[in-house]
Design an enzyme around this catalytic site. Structure first.
Site, PDB file in Angstrom:
ATOM      1  CD  GLU A  33      10.360  -1.221  14.137  1.00  0.00           C
ATOM      2  OE1 GLU A  33      10.255  -2.103  13.281  1.00  0.00           O
ATOM      3  OE2 GLU A  33       9.789  -0.111  14.051  1.00  0.00           O
ATOM      4  CG  LEU A  38      11.981  -5.495  18.414  1.00  0.00           C
ATOM      5  CD1 LEU A  38      12.831  -6.594  19.032  1.00  0.00           C
ATOM      6  CD2 LEU A  38      12.507  -5.156  17.013  1.00  0.00           C
ATOM      7  N   GLY A  40       6.450  -4.927  14.657  1.00  0.00           N
ATOM      8  CA  GLY A  40       5.923  -4.326  13.433  1.00  0.00           C
ATOM      9  C   GLY A  40       4.443  -4.004  13.500  1.00  0.00           C
ATOM     10  CB  CYS A  42       1.995  -8.374  12.612  1.00  0.00           C
ATOM     11  SG  CYS A  42       1.172  -9.872  13.127  1.00  0.00           S
ATOM     12  CE  LYS A  51      -7.343 -10.914  13.565  1.00  0.00           C
ATOM     13  NZ  LYS A  51      -6.727 -10.197  12.416  1.00  0.00           N
ATOM     14  N   GLY A 176     -14.476   0.051   2.123  1.00  0.00           N
ATOM     15  CA  GLY A 176     -13.688  -1.110   1.704  1.00  0.00           C
ATOM     16  C   GLY A 176     -14.122  -2.367   2.438  1.00  0.00           C
ATOM     17  CB  ILE A 180      -8.810  -3.695   7.609  1.00  0.00           C
ATOM     18  CG1 ILE A 180      -7.362  -4.187   7.668  1.00  0.00           C
ATOM     19  CG2 ILE A 180      -9.056  -2.607   8.656  1.00  0.00           C
ATOM     20  CD1 ILE A 180      -6.308  -3.124   7.423  1.00  0.00           C
ATOM     21  CG  HIS A 440     -18.026 -38.667  15.258  1.00  0.00           C
ATOM     22  ND1 HIS A 440     -18.735 -37.880  14.378  1.00  0.00           N
ATOM     23  CD2 HIS A 440     -18.928 -39.143  16.167  1.00  0.00           C
ATOM     24  CE1 HIS A 440     -20.010 -37.890  14.728  1.00  0.00           C
ATOM     25  NE2 HIS A 440     -20.156 -38.648  15.813  1.00  0.00           N
TER      26      HIS A 440
HETATM   27  P1  FAD Z   1       5.599  -4.686   9.251  1.00  0.00           P
HETATM   28  O1  FAD Z   1       4.930  -5.567  10.209  1.00  0.00           O
HETATM   29  O2  FAD Z   1       4.825  -3.531   8.715  1.00  0.00           O
HETATM   30  O3  FAD Z   1       6.936  -4.173   9.960  1.00  0.00           O
HETATM   31  C1  FAD Z   1       7.771  -3.233   9.378  1.00  0.00           C
HETATM   32  C2  FAD Z   1       8.486  -2.481  10.471  1.00  0.00           C
HETATM   33  O4  FAD Z   1       9.519  -1.730   9.878  1.00  0.00           O
HETATM   34  C3  FAD Z   1       7.613  -1.471  11.209  1.00  0.00           C
HETATM   35  O5  FAD Z   1       7.605  -1.747  12.592  1.00  0.00           O
HETATM   36  C4  FAD Z   1       8.251  -0.123  10.914  1.00  0.00           C
HETATM   37  O6  FAD Z   1       8.218   0.751  12.028  1.00  0.00           O
HETATM   38  C5  FAD Z   1       9.664  -0.523  10.592  1.00  0.00           C
HETATM   39  N1  FAD Z   1      10.375   0.432   9.726  1.00  0.00           N
HETATM   40  C6  FAD Z   1       9.968   0.967   8.558  1.00  0.00           C
HETATM   41  N2  FAD Z   1      10.923   1.743   8.037  1.00  0.00           N
HETATM   42  C7  FAD Z   1      11.959   1.703   8.891  1.00  0.00           C
HETATM   43  C8  FAD Z   1      13.242   2.287   8.903  1.00  0.00           C
HETATM   44  N3  FAD Z   1      13.669   3.061   7.890  1.00  0.00           N
HETATM   45  N4  FAD Z   1      14.054   2.046   9.947  1.00  0.00           N
HETATM   46  C9  FAD Z   1      13.654   1.262  10.970  1.00  0.00           C
HETATM   47  N5  FAD Z   1      12.456   0.666  11.012  1.00  0.00           N
HETATM   48  C10 FAD Z   1      11.623   0.875   9.974  1.00  0.00           C
HETATM   49  N6  FAD Z   1      -1.747 -10.435   8.687  1.00  0.00           N
HETATM   50  C11 FAD Z   1      -2.008 -11.718   8.988  1.00  0.00           C
HETATM   51  O7  FAD Z   1      -1.325 -12.606   8.472  1.00  0.00           O
HETATM   52  N7  FAD Z   1      -2.987 -12.059   9.873  1.00  0.00           N
HETATM   53  C12 FAD Z   1      -3.776 -11.127  10.464  1.00  0.00           C
HETATM   54  O8  FAD Z   1      -4.656 -11.458  11.261  1.00  0.00           O
HETATM   55  C13 FAD Z   1      -3.550  -9.767  10.156  1.00  0.00           C
HETATM   56  N8  FAD Z   1      -4.287  -8.802  10.720  1.00  0.00           N
HETATM   57  C14 FAD Z   1      -4.029  -7.495  10.430  1.00  0.00           C
HETATM   58  C15 FAD Z   1      -4.835  -6.532  11.005  1.00  0.00           C
HETATM   59  C16 FAD Z   1      -4.614  -5.182  10.726  1.00  0.00           C
HETATM   60  C17 FAD Z   1      -5.487  -4.138  11.378  1.00  0.00           C
HETATM   61  C18 FAD Z   1      -3.535  -4.815   9.860  1.00  0.00           C
HETATM   62  C19 FAD Z   1      -3.252  -3.369   9.588  1.00  0.00           C
HETATM   63  C20 FAD Z   1      -2.727  -5.781   9.281  1.00  0.00           C
HETATM   64  C21 FAD Z   1      -2.980  -7.139   9.555  1.00  0.00           C
HETATM   65  N9  FAD Z   1      -2.226  -8.145   8.959  1.00  0.00           N
HETATM   66  C22 FAD Z   1      -2.495  -9.449   9.240  1.00  0.00           C
HETATM   67  C23 FAD Z   1      -1.108  -7.846   8.024  1.00  0.00           C
HETATM   68  C24 FAD Z   1       0.229  -7.924   8.752  1.00  0.00           C
HETATM   69  O9  FAD Z   1       0.228  -7.023   9.830  1.00  0.00           O
HETATM   70  C25 FAD Z   1       1.362  -7.599   7.799  1.00  0.00           C
HETATM   71  O10 FAD Z   1       1.269  -8.416   6.649  1.00  0.00           O
HETATM   72  C26 FAD Z   1       2.709  -7.847   8.459  1.00  0.00           C
HETATM   73  O11 FAD Z   1       2.844  -7.060   9.604  1.00  0.00           O
HETATM   74  C27 FAD Z   1       3.844  -7.560   7.479  1.00  0.00           C
HETATM   75  O12 FAD Z   1       5.066  -7.784   8.126  1.00  0.00           O
HETATM   76  P2  FAD Z   1       6.400  -7.016   7.665  1.00  0.00           P
HETATM   77  O13 FAD Z   1       7.456  -7.535   8.564  1.00  0.00           O
HETATM   78  O14 FAD Z   1       6.557  -7.109   6.214  1.00  0.00           O
HETATM   79  O15 FAD Z   1       6.120  -5.470   7.979  1.00  0.00           O
HETATM   80  P1  NAI Z   2      -8.083  -5.284   1.320  1.00  0.00           P
HETATM   81  O1  NAI Z   2      -7.250  -5.271   0.120  1.00  0.00           O
HETATM   82  O2  NAI Z   2      -8.279  -6.548   2.057  1.00  0.00           O
HETATM   83  O3  NAI Z   2      -9.546  -4.743   0.962  1.00  0.00           O
HETATM   84  C1  NAI Z   2      -9.738  -3.487   0.429  1.00  0.00           C
HETATM   85  C2  NAI Z   2     -11.157  -3.401  -0.121  1.00  0.00           C
HETATM   86  O4  NAI Z   2     -11.411  -2.050  -0.416  1.00  0.00           O
HETATM   87  C3  NAI Z   2     -11.364  -4.203  -1.395  1.00  0.00           C
HETATM   88  O5  NAI Z   2     -12.573  -4.915  -1.296  1.00  0.00           O
HETATM   89  C4  NAI Z   2     -11.404  -3.122  -2.470  1.00  0.00           C
HETATM   90  O6  NAI Z   2     -12.217  -3.483  -3.578  1.00  0.00           O
HETATM   91  C5  NAI Z   2     -12.008  -1.972  -1.688  1.00  0.00           C
HETATM   92  N1  NAI Z   2     -11.718  -0.640  -2.218  1.00  0.00           N
HETATM   93  C6  NAI Z   2     -10.565  -0.187  -2.761  1.00  0.00           C
HETATM   94  N2  NAI Z   2     -10.678   1.112  -3.077  1.00  0.00           N
HETATM   95  C7  NAI Z   2     -11.922   1.490  -2.700  1.00  0.00           C
HETATM   96  C8  NAI Z   2     -12.634   2.720  -2.749  1.00  0.00           C
HETATM   97  N3  NAI Z   2     -12.068   3.829  -3.233  1.00  0.00           N
HETATM   98  N4  NAI Z   2     -13.898   2.760  -2.269  1.00  0.00           N
HETATM   99  C9  NAI Z   2     -14.468   1.630  -1.763  1.00  0.00           C
HETATM  100  N5  NAI Z   2     -13.847   0.438  -1.703  1.00  0.00           N
HETATM  101  C10 NAI Z   2     -12.586   0.373  -2.158  1.00  0.00           C
HETATM  102  O7  NAI Z   2      -7.477  -4.127   2.257  1.00  0.00           O
HETATM  103  P2  NAI Z   2      -7.629  -3.836   3.814  1.00  0.00           P
HETATM  104  O8  NAI Z   2      -8.893  -4.382   4.350  1.00  0.00           O
HETATM  105  O9  NAI Z   2      -7.346  -2.395   3.947  1.00  0.00           O
HETATM  106  O10 NAI Z   2      -6.444  -4.649   4.443  1.00  0.00           O
HETATM  107  C11 NAI Z   2      -5.104  -4.448   3.976  1.00  0.00           C
HETATM  108  C12 NAI Z   2      -4.358  -5.724   4.022  1.00  0.00           C
HETATM  109  O11 NAI Z   2      -3.981  -6.039   5.347  1.00  0.00           O
HETATM  110  C13 NAI Z   2      -5.143  -6.939   3.548  1.00  0.00           C
HETATM  111  O12 NAI Z   2      -5.142  -7.047   2.154  1.00  0.00           O
HETATM  112  C14 NAI Z   2      -4.429  -8.055   4.189  1.00  0.00           C
HETATM  113  O13 NAI Z   2      -3.332  -8.378   3.391  1.00  0.00           O
HETATM  114  C15 NAI Z   2      -3.946  -7.449   5.501  1.00  0.00           C
HETATM  115  N6  NAI Z   2      -4.843  -7.864   6.588  1.00  0.00           N
HETATM  116  C16 NAI Z   2      -4.954  -9.197   6.864  1.00  0.00           C
HETATM  117  C17 NAI Z   2      -5.799  -9.642   7.842  1.00  0.00           C
HETATM  118  C18 NAI Z   2      -5.920 -11.098   8.089  1.00  0.00           C
HETATM  119  O14 NAI Z   2      -5.056 -11.843   7.628  1.00  0.00           O
HETATM  120  N7  NAI Z   2      -6.931 -11.553   8.797  1.00  0.00           N
HETATM  121  C19 NAI Z   2      -6.592  -8.728   8.646  1.00  0.00           C
HETATM  122  C20 NAI Z   2      -6.397  -7.342   8.282  1.00  0.00           C
HETATM  123  C21 NAI Z   2      -5.541  -6.949   7.291  1.00  0.00           C
END
Ligand code: FAD
Ligand code: NAI
Length: 461
Positions: A33, A38, A40, A42, A51, A176, A180, A440
């Site tokens: 990493e 660690l 990522g 998330c 959250k 969007g 997010i 209930h």
């Molecule tokens: P990541 O979590 O992106 O981890 C990948 C890791 O790989 C990173 O730490 C990166 O630094 C590392 N890496 C990359 N390239 C290299 C390399 N070459 N060498 C070493 N390390 C490397 N999902 C939910 O289910 N519930 C939620 O509430 C939720 N909220 C979110 C809120 C926000 C603001 C965002 C941005 C995302 C949210 N997500 C949520 C989405 C979630 O974070 C991702 O789906 C999840 O983290 C994906 O896990 P991953 O292990 O595939 O990748």
């Molecule tokens: P998203 O895919 O959820 O939503 C993107 C939105 O932007 C869509 O409604 C799309 O139609 C719109 N859009 C795309 N291009 C646009 C443009 N040029 N102008 C205006 N609107 C546009 O993507 P978001 O919110 O960035 O989140 C990314 C991903 O991260 C999610 O899809 C989800 O997988 C993950 N995530 C999950 C969370 C959770 O589980 N609670 C919380 C936050 C992120």
């Protein structure tokens, strides 16, 4: 040179769950990493910090708006943003350290640095070469940029900057209306910002069931969130005191200028595979840059990929499932992910949650289905809690009599959706849920009533 059974590149939910399972199964495993921590996206800049801010800001809004109606009054209620941000960091720190501890506990080597695949079976991290029988790529995703609207992470922010603001913006424009945008938009609106969400499509949360999405839109508007649907941002001009955001109808037409202090770009995320050396070893990507896989196996023998860098929902629990499954496969066991039962939750107030097929998907696929619905307005616990907004909807396949989807909006539905996931995994019918005794008074009775509704015996008037 170190020699392993498995080297995982990326320490997010996909990577670290893969590592834990591999460790448990006795594979000699290392996780690489580059972030310095660690967990990522998330744990560091995603699920967890968002959250923590959602929870704190929800309390603030409840104290201002809901508590007085129940006879709980506050004087001099205020927000200490620095402290709110600190408690968020505490949550992140605690959890990332917890993952590091789990690596040690499961005898997984944690190697800090950027991993590059120099050949199948060979990963370079700085000056160190790791020799390994198998490689799992779990490098995740990064925010997608909007052309011409570059992130500076201070005034034009991605989710990462949007989680770390040190001042509550006067006006926030969110581009969007997805996960997010609505979660972070809610945080800053509750804390006092005027929030306008600009969405390209003519509806919010396009992947959600349409009826729930409409309901969600109405609730958010009532809370004071402003929406510009069917609009695209064509540019953002930075002046000393504000940002001038030009929007115009998605189909083209007269432009308008909106002003903001902060612009949050949340138009989706893109897979991250930069610097991994994939071209060199011939790992195939699809047209959108995701790593192509078949049961987690890439086109190169011994190289697997999971999580956000592969196609499918970009969710932590999807990555987690895949991480555990691929570890089992590499260990010679059975590993499987049921992609029909991956819930999605938007953690706003109230929450919106769904699993399985939406009505739109069923109609498009020509699958005959029955639907049962129940509004929280008729649920006794919702009434006592002043949390009556929202509904539960259950979809049953008419032919197989199995629940094939459920969609909800209401307080706590992010927890409640778990009941439907279990039911779907066990192949339940709506009647199975309807005949299951629910405590209930609880909000979960709404699930039971919606399930009864599938066969027309709900109590709702
Ligand atoms: P990541 O979590 O992106 O981890 C990948 C890791 O790989 C990173 O730490 C990166 O630094 C590392 N890496 C990359 N390239 C290299 C390399 N070459 N060498 C070493 N390390 C490397 N999902 C939910 O289910 N519930 C939620 O509430 C939720 N909220 C979110 C809120 C926000 C603001 C965002 C941005 C995302 C949210 N997500 C949520 C989405 C979630 O974070 C991702 O789906 C999840 O983290 C994906 O896990 P991953 O292990 O595939 O990748
Ligand atoms: P998203 O895919 O959820 O939503 C993107 C939105 O932007 C869509 O409604 C799309 O139609 C719109 N859009 C795309 N291009 C646009 C443009 N040029 N102008 C205006 N609107 C546009 O993507 P978001 O919110 O960035 O989140 C990314 C991903 O991260 C999610 O899809 C989800 O997988 C993950 N995530 C999950 C969370 C959770 O589980 N609670 C919380 C936050 C992120």
């Amino acid at each position: 040179m170190s020699s392993y059974d498995l080297v995982i590149i990326g320490g997010g939910p996909g990577g670290y769950n893969c590592a834990i399972r591999a460790g448990q199964l006795g594979l000699n495993t290392a996780i690489v990493e580059k972030r310095g921590k660690l967990g990522g996206t998330c744990l560091n800049v995603g699920c967890i910090p968002s959250k923590a801010l959602l929870h704190a800001s929800e309390y603030y809004e409840a104290a201002r708006k809901t508590f007085p109606a129940m006879g709980v009054n506050f004087t001099n209620l205020s927000v200490d943003l620095a402290r709110m941000q600190n408690q968020k960091e505490d949550a992140v720190d605690g959890l990332t350290k917890g993952v590091e501890f789990l690596m040690k506990k499961n005898k997984v080597d944690y190697i800090k640095g950027e991993g590059k695949i120099v050949a199948p079976g060979r990963v370079q991290v700085g000056s160190q070469t790791l020799e390994t029988k198998n490689i799992v790529i779990a490098t995740g995703s990064v925010p997608a940029e909007l052309k011409g609207v570059d992130f500076d992470e201070e005034r034009i922010v991605s989710s990462t900057g949007g989680l770390a603001l040190s001042k509550i913006p006067g006006k926030l424009i969110v581009i969007g209306a997805g996960y997010i945008g609505l979660e972070l938009g809610s945080v800053w609106r509750r804390l006092g910002a005027e929030v306008t969400v600009v969405e390209f499509l003519d509806r919010i949360t396009p992947t959600m069931d349409g009826e729930i999405s409409n309901h969600f839109h109405r609730i958010l508007k009532k809370q004071g969130m402003l929406f510009e649907l069917g609009q695209k941002v064509t540019g953002v001009e930075k002046t000393r005191n504000s940002l001038k955001v030009t929007i115009e109808p998605a189909q083209g037409g007269q432009g308008r200028v909106l002003e903001a202090d902060i612009v949050l770009v949340s138009i989706g995320r893109k897979p991250y595979t930069q610097g991994l050396g994939l071209e060199g070893v011939g790992v195939r990507l699809d047209q959108r840059g995701f790593i192509e896989t078949d049961h987690f196996q890439t086109n190169v023998a011994g190289v697997y990929a999971i999580g956000d860098c592969t196609p499918g929902p970009m969710l932590a629990h999807k990555a987690e499932e895949e991480g555990a499954a691929v570890a089992q496969i590499i260990a010679g066991q059975w590993g499987h992910v049921n992609y029909d039962v991956i819930p999605g939750v938007v953690y706003t107030y109230p929450e919106a949650a769904g699993v399985g097929k939406t009505e739109e998907e069923l109609k498009a696929a020509g699958i005959a289905y029955k639907v049962g619905k129940f509004n929280f307005a008729a649920n006794s616990r919702a009434r006592t809690n002043h949390e009556t907004e929202g509904m539960v909807k259950i979809l049953e396949d008419e032919k197989t009599k199995r629940v094939i989807g459920a969609h909800m909006i209401g307080v706590g539905v992010g927890e409640m959706i778990g009941e439907i996931c279990v039911a779907m995994e066990f192949g339940a019918s709506a009647e199975d849920i309807a005949r299951t005794c629910h405590a209930h008074p609880t909000m979960t009775e709404a699930i039971r009533e919606a399930a009864k509704g599938v066969d027309g015996w709900t109590m709702q008037a």
